[in-house]
Design a protein around this motif. Structure first.
Motif, short mmCIF file in Angstrom:
data_model
loop_
_atom_site.label_atom_id
_atom_site.label_comp_id
_atom_site.label_asym_id
_atom_site.label_seq_id
_atom_site.Cartn_x
_atom_site.Cartn_y
_atom_site.Cartn_z
N PRO A 1 -39.40 -43.26 56.75
CA PRO A 1 -40.73 -43.67 56.29
C PRO A 1 -41.33 -44.66 57.28
O PRO A 1 -40.60 -45.46 57.89
CB PRO A 1 -40.46 -44.36 54.95
N ALA A 2 -42.65 -44.58 57.47
CA ALA A 2 -43.34 -45.51 58.36
C ALA A 2 -44.33 -46.34 57.54
O ALA A 2 -44.98 -45.82 56.62
CB ALA A 2 -44.07 -44.73 59.45
N VAL A 3 -44.41 -47.62 57.87
CA VAL A 3 -45.34 -48.52 57.18
C VAL A 3 -46.13 -49.30 58.22
O VAL A 3 -45.75 -49.35 59.39
CB VAL A 3 -44.58 -49.51 56.27
N ASN A 4 -47.25 -49.89 57.79
CA ASN A 4 -48.02 -50.74 58.72
C ASN A 4 -47.61 -52.20 58.51
O ASN A 4 -46.63 -52.48 57.79
CB ASN A 4 -49.52 -50.54 58.50
N LYS A 5 -48.35 -53.12 59.09
CA LYS A 5 -47.97 -54.56 59.01
C LYS A 5 -47.92 -55.08 57.58
O LYS A 5 -47.16 -56.00 57.28
CB LYS A 5 -48.94 -55.40 59.84
N GLU A 6 -48.74 -54.50 56.67
CA GLU A 6 -48.75 -54.97 55.28
C GLU A 6 -47.78 -54.19 54.40
O GLU A 6 -47.86 -54.23 53.19
CB GLU A 6 -50.17 -54.83 54.68
N ASN A 7 -46.87 -53.44 55.05
CA ASN A 7 -45.91 -52.60 54.32
C ASN A 7 -46.57 -51.44 53.58
O ASN A 7 -45.93 -50.83 52.72
CB ASN A 7 -45.11 -53.44 53.32
N ILE A 8 -47.82 -51.16 53.88
CA ILE A 8 -48.48 -50.01 53.27
C ILE A 8 -47.87 -48.73 53.86
O ILE A 8 -47.68 -48.64 55.08
CB ILE A 8 -50.01 -50.01 53.56
N PHE A 9 -47.55 -47.78 52.99
CA PHE A 9 -46.95 -46.51 53.42
C PHE A 9 -47.95 -45.69 54.23
O PHE A 9 -49.06 -45.41 53.76
CB PHE A 9 -46.49 -45.74 52.18
N VAL A 10 -47.59 -45.32 55.47
CA VAL A 10 -48.54 -44.56 56.31
C VAL A 10 -48.07 -43.14 56.62
O VAL A 10 -48.85 -42.32 57.09
CB VAL A 10 -48.88 -45.30 57.63
N GLY A 11 -46.79 -42.83 56.36
CA GLY A 11 -46.33 -41.46 56.62
C GLY A 11 -44.83 -41.41 56.86
O GLY A 11 -44.12 -42.40 56.65
N ILE A 12 -44.35 -40.22 57.27
CA ILE A 12 -42.92 -40.06 57.57
C ILE A 12 -42.74 -39.31 58.88
O ILE A 12 -43.59 -38.53 59.29
CB ILE A 12 -42.16 -39.30 56.44
N ILE A 13 -41.60 -39.60 59.53
CA ILE A 13 -41.21 -38.82 60.70
C ILE A 13 -39.95 -38.06 60.29
O ILE A 13 -38.99 -38.67 59.80
CB ILE A 13 -40.97 -39.71 61.93
N THR A 14 -39.97 -36.73 60.43
CA THR A 14 -38.86 -35.90 59.98
C THR A 14 -38.03 -35.38 61.14
O THR A 14 -38.50 -35.28 62.28
CB THR A 14 -39.39 -34.68 59.21
N ARG A 15 -36.80 -35.01 60.82
CA ARG A 15 -35.93 -34.40 61.84
C ARG A 15 -36.58 -33.13 62.38
O ARG A 15 -36.47 -32.82 63.56
CB ARG A 15 -34.57 -34.06 61.22
N ARG A 16 -37.28 -32.41 61.50
CA ARG A 16 -37.90 -31.14 61.92
C ARG A 16 -38.90 -31.37 63.05
O ARG A 16 -38.91 -30.64 64.05
CB ARG A 16 -38.60 -30.48 60.73
N GLU A 17 -39.73 -32.40 62.91
CA GLU A 17 -40.72 -32.70 63.95
C GLU A 17 -40.05 -33.06 65.27
O GLU A 17 -40.50 -32.67 66.35
CB GLU A 17 -41.65 -33.84 63.50
N LEU A 18 -38.95 -33.82 65.18
CA LEU A 18 -38.24 -34.21 66.41
C LEU A 18 -37.58 -33.00 67.06
O LEU A 18 -37.66 -32.81 68.28
CB LEU A 18 -37.19 -35.28 66.08
N LEU A 19 -36.94 -32.16 66.24
CA LEU A 19 -36.25 -31.01 66.81
C LEU A 19 -37.23 -29.97 67.36
O LEU A 19 -36.90 -29.27 68.32
CB LEU A 19 -35.30 -30.39 65.76
N LYS A 20 -38.42 -29.91 66.78
CA LYS A 20 -39.46 -29.01 67.34
C LYS A 20 -39.74 -29.43 68.78
O LYS A 20 -39.83 -28.59 69.68
CB LYS A 20 -40.77 -29.11 66.53
#
Ligand code: 2BA
Ligand code: 2BA
Lengths: 141, 141
Positions: free
Chosen positions: A114-133
């Motif tokens: 999971p990725a968050v910004n400076k205020e800990n607001i949830f901004v998205g996710i980075i998945t293994r699928r995206e990396l392996l692509k």
């Protein structure tokens, strides 16, 4: 080095933005979370609070575990529980600036980060699928 | 190319051998499979037949789906079902000679890939974790 450079070029595209990520609220009852997980088909998804901050992860296995009485399943066990009672709170998150070395390192043991910004607001996710692509693409050039 | 060469050098180490892979038999009742999955903590594992051949994959979500009556969970629904009734049969497998390009390509959409020999005997699995460990290693040199 070469591998790192190549993966770095595409860094911006790895993040799946929050609006495309299935999630539940920490106050949701477990029955509701079970239906969401079954409907979206993911085994584990992020949990956010009313301020849209990332607070944990909820998995199908955590909910199934909550239904068990020894070796018997009893769905009534879910009646008085909500997501925050069984969610994983110890979660490695990505904060800006995102670092490809850290992302790769975390992906070894985490199907998604999971990725968050400076205020800990949830901004998205980075998945293994995206990396392996990206890796697959590099290996095919 | 360079990435492919580097990943190829370590090819032999990616396979987790069958004796280290949790699995169930296609004739096992679903109640038993549910307990196995809960105990080992994996979301999906291979299914083999009496001849030790790979025949499919069984997931926690497939078993949970089998318990649902509309939006209610009823564990009794599992009573007359066994693994082969709900397992995934359409599964991409690796056969020798293993090809790193094919392995990488399949890992984009598959968290793990079952490997079999010429007689379809189950010999092990290659997981995204093993591949990402290698990529992570390369990126850190
Ligand atoms: N509806 C679907 N369409 C296409 N492929 C699907 C799919 N559901 C699952 N998969 C495939 O199965 C992999 C494992 O899914 P899982 O739900 O266990 O594990 C997922 C899930 O826990 C989470 N995730 C991925 N995308 C998500 C999303 N949009 N919303 C919430 N969580 C997500 O990240 C983990 C890793 O995802 P990743 O894509 O690397 O890997 C996914 C993907 O390759
Ligand atoms: N007991 C444990 N110890 C350490 N880490 C654990 C773990 N259980 C899960 N993980 C971590 O969570 C990832 C997803 O596990 P999952 O069970 O959904 O998905 C797993 C599972 O379906 C299957 N799998 C992996 N190892 C297995 C084994 N020894 N026996 C049977 N199935 C296995 O391959 C998928 C991908 O595995 P991968 O290792 O790439 O990725 C694993 C690993 O990084």
């Amino acid at each position: 080095n070469a591998v790192k450079e190549l993966l770095l070029e595409n860094q911006a595209d790895y993040l799946i933005p929050a609006e495309n990520v299935a999630h539940v609220m920490e106050e949701n009852p477990l029955n509701h979370a079970l239906l969401v997980l079954t409907k979206v088909g993911y085994s584990k998804i992020p949990v956010i609070n009313k301020e849209s901050q990332f607070v944990g992860l909820i998995s199908l296995s955590a909910i199934v575990d909550a239904m068990f009485d020894l070796t018997e399943i009893d769905p009534d066990n879910l009646a008085n529980l909500c997501v925050k009672d069984v969610m994983e709170r110890e979660v490695k998150m990505l904060k800006p600036p995102y670092d490809i070395e850290k992302i790769l390192h975390l992906s070894v043991d985490n199907p998604f980060i999971p990725a968050v910004n400076k205020e800990n607001i949830f901004v998205g996710i980075i998945t293994r699928r995206e990396l392996l692509k990206a890796v697959n693409h590099l290996a095919h050039e």
